[in-house]
Design a protein around this motif. Structure first.
Motif, PDB file in Angstrom:
ATOM      1  N   GLY A 179      10.477  15.898  -3.598  1.00  7.86           N
ATOM      2  CA  GLY A 179      11.739  15.660  -4.286  1.00  7.86           C
ATOM      3  C   GLY A 179      11.609  15.582  -5.790  1.00  7.86           C
ATOM      4  O   GLY A 179      12.599  15.355  -6.485  1.00  7.86           O
ATOM      5  N   MET A 180      10.425  15.780  -6.275  1.00 10.44           N
ATOM      6  CA  MET A 180      10.148  15.571  -7.694  1.00 10.44           C
ATOM      7  C   MET A 180       9.917  16.906  -8.398  1.00 10.44           C
ATOM      8  O   MET A 180       9.092  17.699  -7.938  1.00 10.44           O
ATOM      9  N   PRO A 181      10.604  17.135  -9.520  1.00 10.07           N
ATOM     10  CA  PRO A 181      10.335  18.356 -10.310  1.00 10.07           C
ATOM     11  C   PRO A 181       8.928  18.287 -10.893  1.00 10.07           C
ATOM     12  O   PRO A 181       8.655  17.504 -11.791  1.00 10.07           O
ATOM     13  N   LYS A 182       8.029  19.063 -10.366  1.00 10.52           N
ATOM     14  CA  LYS A 182       6.616  18.890 -10.698  1.00 10.52           C
ATOM     15  C   LYS A 182       6.244  19.413 -12.075  1.00 10.52           C
ATOM     16  O   LYS A 182       5.173  19.088 -12.583  1.00 10.52           O
ATOM     17  N   ASP A 183       7.110  20.251 -12.640  1.00  9.19           N
ATOM     18  CA  ASP A 183       6.741  20.782 -13.951  1.00  9.19           C
ATOM     19  C   ASP A 183       6.817  19.718 -15.027  1.00  9.19           C
ATOM     20  O   ASP A 183       6.152  19.840 -16.067  1.00  9.19           O
ATOM     21  N   ARG A 184       7.590  18.679 -14.795  1.00  9.02           N
ATOM     22  CA  ARG A 184       7.747  17.662 -15.834  1.00  9.02           C
ATOM     23  C   ARG A 184       7.511  16.235 -15.328  1.00  9.02           C
ATOM     24  O   ARG A 184       7.313  15.336 -16.128  1.00  9.02           O
ATOM     25  N   PHE A 185       7.539  16.030 -14.056  1.00  5.59           N
ATOM     26  CA  PHE A 185       7.388  14.693 -13.493  1.00  5.59           C
ATOM     27  C   PHE A 185       5.991  14.544 -12.895  1.00  5.59           C
ATOM     28  O   PHE A 185       5.458  15.464 -12.285  1.00  5.59           O
ATOM     29  N   SER A 186       5.442  13.350 -13.040  1.00  4.27           N
ATOM     30  CA  SER A 186       4.204  13.032 -12.341  1.00  4.27           C
ATOM     31  C   SER A 186       4.237  11.576 -11.941  1.00  4.27           C
ATOM     32  O   SER A 186       4.770  10.731 -12.663  1.00  4.27           O
ATOM     33  N   ALA A 187       3.686  11.287 -10.784  1.00  4.00           N
ATOM     34  CA  ALA A 187       3.658   9.916 -10.276  1.00  4.00           C
ATOM     35  C   ALA A 187       2.241   9.591  -9.852  1.00  4.00           C
ATOM     36  O   ALA A 187       1.544  10.422  -9.280  1.00  4.00           O
ATOM     37  N   GLU A 188       1.822   8.377 -10.170  1.00  2.00           N
ATOM     38  CA  GLU A 188       0.463   7.959  -9.834  1.00  2.00           C
ATOM     39  C   GLU A 188       0.453   6.503  -9.405  1.00  2.00           C
ATOM     40  O   GLU A 188       1.374   5.744  -9.700  1.00  2.00           O
ATOM     41  N   MET A 189      -0.622   6.122  -8.735  1.00  2.00           N
ATOM     42  CA  MET A 189      -0.894   4.716  -8.454  1.00  2.00           C
ATOM     43  C   MET A 189      -2.313   4.449  -8.919  1.00  2.00           C
ATOM     44  O   MET A 189      -3.258   4.626  -8.140  1.00  2.00           O
ATOM     45  N   PRO A 190      -2.490   4.058 -10.166  1.00  2.00           N
ATOM     46  CA  PRO A 190      -3.849   3.832 -10.668  1.00  2.00           C
ATOM     47  C   PRO A 190      -4.601   2.763  -9.874  1.00  2.00           C
ATOM     48  O   PRO A 190      -5.808   2.845  -9.724  1.00  2.00           O
ATOM     49  N   ASP A 191      -3.896   1.767  -9.394  1.00  2.00           N
ATOM     50  CA  ASP A 191      -4.493   0.792  -8.490  1.00  2.00           C
ATOM     51  C   ASP A 191      -3.403   0.242  -7.583  1.00  2.00           C
ATOM     52  O   ASP A 191      -2.248   0.628  -7.705  1.00  2.00           O
ATOM     53  N   ALA A 192      -3.776  -0.661  -6.719  1.00  2.00           N
ATOM     54  CA  ALA A 192      -2.845  -1.117  -5.684  1.00  2.00           C
ATOM     55  C   ALA A 192      -1.735  -2.005  -6.219  1.00  2.00           C
ATOM     56  O   ALA A 192      -0.803  -2.329  -5.490  1.00  2.00           O
ATOM     57  N   THR A 193      -1.831  -2.409  -7.481  1.00  2.00           N
ATOM     58  CA  THR A 193      -0.789  -3.284  -8.021  1.00  2.00           C
ATOM     59  C   THR A 193       0.103  -2.584  -9.031  1.00  2.00           C
ATOM     60  O   THR A 193       1.021  -3.178  -9.567  1.00  2.00           O
ATOM     61  N   LEU A 194      -0.135  -1.306  -9.306  1.00  2.00           N
ATOM     62  CA  LEU A 194       0.617  -0.608 -10.338  1.00  2.00           C
ATOM     63  C   LEU A 194       0.922   0.815  -9.907  1.00  2.00           C
ATOM     64  O   LEU A 194       0.035   1.542  -9.466  1.00  2.00           O
ATOM     65  N   ALA A 195       2.186   1.206 -10.044  1.00  2.00           N
ATOM     66  CA  ALA A 195       2.601   2.587  -9.835  1.00  2.00           C
ATOM     67  C   ALA A 195       3.326   3.051 -11.086  1.00  2.00           C
ATOM     68  O   ALA A 195       4.048   2.273 -11.715  1.00  2.00           O
ATOM     69  N   THR A 196       3.111   4.307 -11.473  1.00  2.00           N
ATOM     70  CA  THR A 196       3.764   4.832 -12.667  1.00  2.00           C
ATOM     71  C   THR A 196       4.476   6.132 -12.358  1.00  2.00           C
ATOM     72  O   THR A 196       4.065   6.899 -11.493  1.00  2.00           O
ATOM     73  N   ASN A 211       0.795  -1.213   0.000  1.00  2.00           N
ATOM     74  CA  ASN A 211       0.000   0.000   0.000  1.00  2.00           C
ATOM     75  C   ASN A 211       0.835   1.274   0.000  1.00  2.00           C
ATOM     76  O   ASN A 211       0.299   2.364  -0.074  1.00  2.00           O
ATOM     77  N   THR A 212       2.139   1.164   0.099  1.00  2.00           N
ATOM     78  CA  THR A 212       3.015   2.329   0.053  1.00  2.00           C
ATOM     79  C   THR A 212       4.129   2.067  -0.952  1.00  2.00           C
ATOM     80  O   THR A 212       4.727   0.993  -0.947  1.00  2.00           O
ATOM     81  N   VAL A 213       4.374   3.038  -1.819  1.00  2.00           N
ATOM     82  CA  VAL A 213       5.402   2.877  -2.843  1.00  2.00           C
ATOM     83  C   VAL A 213       6.284   4.115  -2.869  1.00  2.00           C
ATOM     84  O   VAL A 213       5.795   5.234  -2.878  1.00  2.00           O
ATOM     85  N   PHE A 214       7.600   3.876  -2.867  1.00  2.00           N
ATOM     86  CA  PHE A 214       8.586   4.945  -2.960  1.00  2.00           C
ATOM     87  C   PHE A 214       9.198   4.932  -4.360  1.00  2.00           C
ATOM     88  O   PHE A 214       9.435   3.880  -4.926  1.00  2.00           O
ATOM     89  N   TRP A 215       9.478   6.117  -4.907  1.00  2.00           N
ATOM     90  CA  TRP A 215      10.228   6.254  -6.147  1.00  2.00           C
ATOM     91  C   TRP A 215      11.542   6.947  -5.833  1.00  2.00           C
ATOM     92  O   TRP A 215      11.559   8.010  -5.214  1.00  2.00           O
ATOM     93  N   TYR A 216      12.642   6.334  -6.300  1.00  2.00           N
ATOM     94  CA  TYR A 216      13.971   6.905  -6.125  1.00  2.00           C
ATOM     95  C   TYR A 216      14.632   7.078  -7.490  1.00  2.00           C
ATOM     96  O   TYR A 216      14.335   6.363  -8.440  1.00  2.00           O
TER      97      TYR A 216
END
Lengths: 111, 117
Positions: B59-76, B30-35
């Protein structure tokens, strides 16, 4: 910003020798973790030491923590060529799971 | 770690192109980190999510980066448009709050090596 800083940056030893790596951090922590990374791979968790612990062992690994000096050390005894990797310390800061990693020590164990 | 898959493993793209990296926490953590890891900066935390909601993306440049978790088994993690300075290895690290709550250890995926020319 990087909190954990490993020392040395690189270490080369012969198989069978012990390897000691040190880590310093800047703020108070809940726990400190050590990870290993083989070339081209993700990080693998090795050991965690909590802020109220001073020493912990796991197989050939021994970790110490000195909260007064804000430092930790990782000792690998009887090193093997397969121990060749980069080793990172990561402190949790005030949280328990948000980690800040150092830049790592590259350990080379020569057969 | 076999519990985590990341795709693609390698990506070479030209500046300005969109890049999407995927992370599958197979066990539905239920928790995902991006490094992001580079030689110069080392390993940097970009963002982390819990139950699909962003907890910290400072920590993420928001003008060009985006992170999502469409469901509990996938993070992008998406970069649009990509720049040469984005070249790095990107890792996701799911955290199992149930079993990990006692150990706090993170399980890293194999990473996506991104090269932007």
């Amino acid at each position: 910003s990087q909190q954990g800083e490993e020392d040395p940056q690189a270490l080369s030893i012969q198989e069978g020798e012990n390897a000691t790596m040190n880590c310093s951090y800047k703020t108070s922590i809940n726990n400190l973790q050590w990870y290993r990374q083989n070339s081209g791979r993700g990080l693998v968790h090795l050991i965690l030491i909590r802020s109220n612990e001073r020493e912990k062992h796991s197989g050939r690994l021994r970790v110490t923590l000195d909260t007064s000096k804000k430092s930790s050390s990782l000792l690998i005894t009887a090193s093997r060529a397969a121990d060749t990797a980069s080793y990172f310390c990561a402190d949790s800061g005030g949280s328990n799971y948000k980690l800040t990693f150092g830049k790592g020590t590259l350990l080379t164990v020569n057969p | 770690d076999a519990r985590v898959t990341q795709t693609p493993r390698h990506k070479v793209t030209e500046m300005g192109q969109e890049v999407t990296m995927r992370c599958q926490p197979i066990l539905g953590h239920n928790t995902v980190f991006w490094y992001r890891q580079t030689m110069m900066q080392g390993l940097e935390l970009l963002a982390y999510f819990r139950n699909r909601a962003p907890l910290d993306d400072s920590g993420m440049p928001k003008d060009r980066f985006s992170a999502e978790m469409p469901d509990a088994t996938l993070a992008t993690l998406k970069i649009q448009p990509s720049e040469p300075r984005d070249s790095a290895v990107y890792f996701c690290a799911p955290f199992d709050r149930c079993s990990g709550w006692a150990s706090y250890e993170q399980y890293f995926g194999p990473g996506t090596r991104l090269t932007v020319t």
